[in-house]
Scaffold this motif. Structure first.
Motif, PDB file in Angstrom:
ATOM      1  N   ARG A 263       1.161  -1.446  -0.090  1.00  0.00           N
ATOM      2  CA  ARG A 263       0.022  -0.417   0.115  1.00  0.00           C
ATOM      3  C   ARG A 263       0.946   1.417  -0.495  1.00  0.00           C
ATOM      4  NH1 ARG A 263      -1.667   3.532   4.146  1.00  0.00           N
ATOM      5  NH2 ARG A 263      -4.720   4.259   3.620  1.00  0.00           N
ATOM      6  N   GLU A 264       2.397   1.472   1.808  1.00  0.00           N
ATOM      7  CA  GLU A 264       2.664   2.755   0.864  1.00  0.00           C
ATOM      8  C   GLU A 264       3.606   2.863  -0.286  1.00  0.00           C
ATOM      9  OE1 GLU A 264       5.299   2.353   4.325  1.00  0.00           O
ATOM     10  OE2 GLU A 264       3.669   3.167   5.808  1.00  0.00           O
ATOM     11  N   SER A 265       3.716   1.944  -0.476  1.00  0.00           N
ATOM     12  CA  SER A 265       4.624   1.789  -2.149  1.00  0.00           C
ATOM     13  C   SER A 265       3.477   2.052  -3.295  1.00  0.00           C
ATOM     14  CB  SER A 265       5.237   0.119  -2.239  1.00  0.00           C
ATOM     15  OG  SER A 265       5.877   0.458  -3.876  1.00  0.00           O
ATOM     16  N   LEU A 266       2.898   1.870  -3.630  1.00  0.00           N
ATOM     17  CA  LEU A 266       1.788   2.103  -5.087  1.00  0.00           C
ATOM     18  C   LEU A 266       1.389   3.852  -3.928  1.00  0.00           C
ATOM     19  CD1 LEU A 266      -0.586  -1.082  -4.969  1.00  0.00           C
ATOM     20  CD2 LEU A 266       1.287  -0.522  -5.990  1.00  0.00           C
ATOM     21  N   LEU A 267       0.726   4.271  -3.113  1.00  0.00           N
ATOM     22  CA  LEU A 267       0.450   5.767  -2.747  1.00  0.00           C
ATOM     23  C   LEU A 267       1.982   6.617  -2.770  1.00  0.00           C
ATOM     24  CD1 LEU A 267      -1.503   5.423   0.814  1.00  0.00           C
ATOM     25  CD2 LEU A 267      -1.767   5.847  -1.661  1.00  0.00           C
ATOM     26  N   ARG A 268       3.226   5.922  -2.989  1.00  0.00           N
ATOM     27  CA  ARG A 268       4.523   6.311  -2.978  1.00  0.00           C
ATOM     28  C   ARG A 268       4.245   6.749  -4.919  1.00  0.00           C
ATOM     29  NH1 ARG A 268       7.159   4.499   0.032  1.00  0.00           N
ATOM     30  NH2 ARG A 268       8.037   2.498  -1.418  1.00  0.00           N
ATOM     31  N   GLU A 269       4.266   6.068  -5.655  1.00  0.00           N
ATOM     32  CA  GLU A 269       4.243   5.684  -6.542  1.00  0.00           C
ATOM     33  C   GLU A 269       3.510   6.602  -7.720  1.00  0.00           C
ATOM     34  OE1 GLU A 269       5.039   2.576 -10.280  1.00  0.00           O
ATOM     35  OE2 GLU A 269       4.495   1.754  -8.925  1.00  0.00           O
ATOM     36  N   TYR A 294      -4.265   2.763  -9.317  1.00  0.00           N
ATOM     37  CA  TYR A 294      -5.788   1.919  -8.575  1.00  0.00           C
ATOM     38  C   TYR A 294      -6.737   1.299  -8.262  1.00  0.00           C
ATOM     39  CZ  TYR A 294      -4.658   7.699  -9.323  1.00  0.00           C
ATOM     40  OH  TYR A 294      -4.313   9.068  -9.966  1.00  0.00           O
ATOM     41  N   ALA A 295      -6.264   0.276  -9.498  1.00  0.00           N
ATOM     42  CA  ALA A 295      -7.247  -0.596  -9.442  1.00  0.00           C
ATOM     43  C   ALA A 295      -6.198  -2.075  -8.494  1.00  0.00           C
ATOM     44  CB  ALA A 295      -6.799  -1.701 -10.456  1.00  0.00           C
ATOM     45  N   LYS A 296      -4.725  -1.433  -7.982  1.00  0.00           N
ATOM     46  CA  LYS A 296      -4.968  -2.754  -7.090  1.00  0.00           C
ATOM     47  C   LYS A 296      -5.185  -1.504  -5.556  1.00  0.00           C
ATOM     48  CE  LYS A 296      -2.124  -5.862  -5.432  1.00  0.00           C
ATOM     49  NZ  LYS A 296      -2.376  -7.471  -5.657  1.00  0.00           N
ATOM     50  N   LEU A 297      -4.830  -0.834  -5.339  1.00  0.00           N
ATOM     51  CA  LEU A 297      -5.179  -0.247  -4.264  1.00  0.00           C
ATOM     52  C   LEU A 297      -6.837  -0.427  -3.807  1.00  0.00           C
ATOM     53  CD1 LEU A 297      -3.713   3.723  -4.861  1.00  0.00           C
ATOM     54  CD2 LEU A 297      -3.232   1.820  -2.547  1.00  0.00           C
ATOM     55  N   GLU A 301      -7.979  -2.866  -0.987  1.00  0.00           N
ATOM     56  CA  GLU A 301      -9.083  -1.466  -0.175  1.00  0.00           C
ATOM     57  C   GLU A 301      -8.029  -0.586   0.493  1.00  0.00           C
ATOM     58  OE1 GLU A 301     -11.788  -5.157   1.856  1.00  0.00           O
ATOM     59  OE2 GLU A 301     -13.013  -4.228   0.724  1.00  0.00           O
ATOM     60  N   ALA A 302      -7.422  -0.290   0.307  1.00  0.00           N
ATOM     61  CA  ALA A 302      -6.547   0.654   0.547  1.00  0.00           C
ATOM     62  C   ALA A 302      -7.402   1.931   1.681  1.00  0.00           C
ATOM     63  CB  ALA A 302      -5.574   0.986  -0.232  1.00  0.00           C
ATOM     64  N   ASP A 303      -8.312   2.460   1.180  1.00  0.00           N
ATOM     65  CA  ASP A 303      -9.396   3.518   1.786  1.00  0.00           C
ATOM     66  C   ASP A 303      -9.780   2.884   2.823  1.00  0.00           C
ATOM     67  OD1 ASP A 303     -10.875   1.781   0.171  1.00  0.00           O
ATOM     68  OD2 ASP A 303     -12.182   3.490  -0.412  1.00  0.00           O
ATOM     69  N   LYS A 304     -10.291   1.756   3.193  1.00  0.00           N
ATOM     70  CA  LYS A 304     -11.170   1.181   4.117  1.00  0.00           C
ATOM     71  C   LYS A 304     -10.428   0.621   4.953  1.00  0.00           C
ATOM     72  CE  LYS A 304     -15.107  -0.002   1.203  1.00  0.00           C
ATOM     73  NZ  LYS A 304     -15.292  -1.024   0.508  1.00  0.00           N
ATOM     74  N   ALA A 305      -9.138  -0.007   4.763  1.00  0.00           N
ATOM     75  CA  ALA A 305      -8.515  -0.330   5.599  1.00  0.00           C
ATOM     76  C   ALA A 305      -6.462   0.336   5.534  1.00  0.00           C
ATOM     77  CB  ALA A 305      -7.661  -1.718   5.441  1.00  0.00           C
ATOM     78  N   PRO A 306      -6.807   1.148   6.690  1.00  0.00           N
ATOM     79  CA  PRO A 306      -5.181   2.438   6.586  1.00  0.00           C
ATOM     80  C   PRO A 306      -4.017   1.175   7.302  1.00  0.00           C
ATOM     81  CG  PRO A 306      -7.476   3.019   8.306  1.00  0.00           C
ATOM     82  CD  PRO A 306      -7.863   1.834   7.766  1.00  0.00           C
ATOM     83  N   ALA A 307      -3.102   1.219   6.568  1.00  0.00           N
ATOM     84  CA  ALA A 307      -2.197   0.780   7.312  1.00  0.00           C
ATOM     85  C   ALA A 307      -1.427   0.610   8.413  1.00  0.00           C
ATOM     86  CB  ALA A 307      -0.580   0.925   6.536  1.00  0.00           C
ATOM     87  N   ARG A 308      -2.300   1.629   9.003  1.00  0.00           N
ATOM     88  CA  ARG A 308      -1.786   1.449  10.484  1.00  0.00           C
ATOM     89  C   ARG A 308      -2.909   1.786  11.187  1.00  0.00           C
ATOM     90  NH1 ARG A 308       4.526   3.548  10.813  1.00  0.00           N
ATOM     91  NH2 ARG A 308       5.849   1.900   9.306  1.00  0.00           N
TER      92      ARG A 308
END
Length: 672
Positions: A263-269, A294-297, A301-308
């Protein structure tokens, strides 16, 4: 053959009439219920030892109980052969009761001769009777479970005293703190109380290590928190990584961390590509790549499940991880910004990660600031102070009691005696230190000198897929003095090599040589899969090694800390560490002279790991093991093999050199 009554009369000629009647009554009415001499000793041994006029020791009492047990077994066999017995002559009840006083004060159903007074401690009789009843009830319950079909495991439950203030703040939405405060709560597993009136306070941003013996409830506590069976403010998010999960071979923690880093890598890219497009520096391919991102995020479910999450619960996260992954994880968790509660048996891991230690024992939780080493020092000092305070108070109590006893009936000192009595009443009740019993393990010696080679692989090739060799030209050897640890990344072939050494896998090319008298004991990292979870540990050994007595099976299990009711409970109801102990008991029953152990410390508490290390060091035979536990490796092993690049390399500097090599790799890769 002498009857039970004859044995009792010969061994205890001056036995009190009431005790004699009580013991013979138990033997005749419940003899068929005794499955082993241990149960007979537990029922009447303590009573017989107390009334023994010649002061028989425990060993002598056990020998008597063995004779009684043999007699009962013979009687039972006779009873099965003959369902009816014809009497030679009529029996006159008046002759039997003649000489006995039916009105005497006695236990129900027991008779005393006239003029005979009982000197037995009645409380001891009641205690023995209660023990027997409890054992019969437990056996009836066990028999009912066996006959009632599929195994139904007990469930964990939690209860907590309600706090009006917290409830009011929660409902009003005013509670914005991310600290976790769980006060005055209980946790049970079936009828067993794990925690009573406990408090747990977790300050946001700190990393807590939860430690304690196997089976006391560490995993259960995490589950109670994760399922919110204990009250957690609704605005606090929780992520729970369990110790044992169903699924593929990927460790649960690895899946979580991969999701987080992905998730962090995708958001950074995504941020970098968007900046290029907005600045006009793009090359025309950014749009397609952004669509993929965007498809991978959306997929994860990057918006529903925060990384931390606010509270991260980890149960034995280092299990199934190799040393390199553990070093990375230690570094990763030190950067975690929110709260962590982790159950771990790895001392080095806790020393690196934990800012606080929570000790679960005696149905309560004790908090300690600092890492694991600081916890050990502080705990020992606490215990010493507690014992000193207790002993000092006991001396003070005795001093006051001497004064009271001396002047109790002295009218001139009556007011002083009353004052001293009130003083005793006001003293707080201190308890002596309740030290945890030492964990003991013993690996029976199967040692005899063999001429080498003992166990050897010579120029071995192996693969599952011809396009991917696991080993090429592998040559290794071990003898009966070997203490070898195999390390390497997951997937490098460590477990595969162990199976080739045992002969479970056949080399594609090359030779495996094993001495004809070599007897290998194997412990699998997936040992639970080899156990029948629906039966007890005693039944497990009886099926694997038939023809021995229950006493032998219980003794074997007891050597690994599985004693009492644990030995007759379904294996499925045992904790992870207790299941491992059952596996050790099963592995050593045949007395191997060489052990191959694949991740033997997984699920074990620290005291058991230390006991395992001591047992292996005393064992006179060869050992090859795979482990990631640094402390355990340093205690046991003299030789380190690194499994990588389809071969095995011996490192002369041992684990210290291997750790330095890994750290250097991390530095080059930018992780440290």
């Amino acid at each position: 053959m002498a009857s039970c009554a004859d044995i009792l009369r010969s061994e205890f000629p001056e036995l009190d009439g009431e005790v004699f009647a009580y013991v013979t009554g138990i033997l005749h009415s419940s003899g068929a219920d005794f499955e082993s001499v241990d149960e007979l000793v537990e029922a009447v041994g303590e009573l017989l030892q107390e009334v023994s006029p010649d002061g028989k020791d425990e060993r002598a009492i056990r020998e008597v109980c063995q004779r009684l047990f043999n007699c009962l077994q013979l009687d039972e066999a006779r009873a099965q052969r003959c369902s009816q017995v014809l009497l030679d002559a009529p029996i006159q009840l008046s002759q039997i009761t003649d000489g006995y006083d039916a009105s005497a004060d006695m236990l129900p159903g027991l008779l005393l001769k006239r003029g005979q007074t009982s000197v037995v401690n009645t409380k001891k009789l009641e205690k023995a009777e209660a023990k027997l009843k409890a054992k019969q009830d437990k056996r009836m319950e066990r028999d009912f479970v066996k006959s009632s079909g599929p195994l139904v495991l007990e469930e964990a439950t939690a209860s907590q005293a309600a706090s009006k203030k917290e409830t009011r703040m929660e409902s009003s939405g005013k509670n914005k703190s991310y600290d976790v405060r769980i006060e005055n709560f209980d946790v049970s597993f079936g009828e067993r109380v794990l925690l009573a009136g406990a408090d747990l306070n977790l300050a946001f941003g700190r990393r807590y290590g939860l430690v304690g013996r196997n089976g006391l409830g560490k995993t259960t506590l995490l589950k109670m928190i994760a399922t919110r069976s204990l009250r957690i403010p609704s605005h606090i998010s929780i992520l729970h990584v369990e110790q044992e999960v169903a699924g593929d071979e990927t460790p649960a923690l690895q899946s979580v961390l991969e999701c987080d880093t992905t998730r962090e890598s995708l958001l950074r890219e995504e941020k970098e590509l968007t900046a290029k497009v907005n600045s006009g520096r793009g090359e025309g391919t950014e749009g397609a790549r952004l669509s993929e991102i965007y498809a991978k995020l959306e997929e994860i479910e990057a918006d529903k499940a925060p990384a931390r999450p606010d509270l991260l619960l980890l149960d034995e996260p280092t299990n199934m991880l190799d040393v390199k992954a553990i070093l990375w994880l230690e570094n990763y968790l030190q950067t975690w910004q929110s709260t962590i509660l982790v159950v771990s048996h790895d001392r080095n891991f806790l020393n690196t990660v934990a800012t606080d230690i929570i000790h679960l024992h005696s149905q309560r939780l004790d908090m300690y600031r600092g890492d694991f080493e600081n916890f050990m020092k502080t705990k020992e000092e606490r215990l010493k102070n507690q014992q000193r305070e207790y002993e000092a108070q006991q001396q003070y109590r005795e001093h006051i009691q001497v004064f009271i006893d001396r002047f109790r009936y002295n009218a001139n000192r009556a007011s002083q005696v009353q004052s001293k009595l009130k003083l005793l009443e006001k003293l707080p009740e201190l308890k002596p230190v309740n030290k945890e019993s030492e964990v003991m393990m013993k690996f029976p010696d199967g040692f005899e000198k063999f001429s080498p080679p003992i166990l050897q692989l010579d120029e071995v090739d192996f693969y599952y897929d011809p396009d991917h060799y696991i080993f090429r030209s592998l040559s290794v050897s071990a003898d009966l003095e070997s203490r070898i640890c195999v390390v390497g990344e997951n997937g490098a072939g460590k477990s595969t090599m162990l199976k080739i050494l045992m002969g479970d896998l056949t080399p594609v090319r090359g030779i495996r040589h094993a001495h004809r008298n070599l007897k290998i004991g194997y412990f699998s990292q997936h040992h639970v899969d080899q156990l029948d979870l629906n039966i007890s540990a005693v039944e497990l050994l009886a099926r694997k090694f038939p023809g021995r007595t229950e006493e032998e099976y219980r003794h074997q299990l007891g050597s690994y800390g599985v004693s009492g009711e644990l030995a007759v409970r379904p294996v499925a109801s045992l904790s992870g560490g207790q299941k491992s102990r059952v596996a050790f008991a099963q592995m050593t029953m045949s007395c191997p002279n060489f052990y191959i152990l694949d991740e033997p410390t997984n699920h074990l508490d620290m005291e058991t790991i230390e006991a395992l290390a001591k047992a292996l060091n005393k064992f006179r035979g060869g050992i090859i093991l795979v482990s990631h536990d640094e402390c355990f490796i340093r205690l046991v092993c003299h030789e380190l093999w690194v499994c990588e690049n389809a071969t095995v390399t011996r490192i002369e500097g041992g684990f210290s050199q291997y750790r330095d090599i890994l750290k250097e790799q991390f530095r080059k890769e930018g992780f440290l």
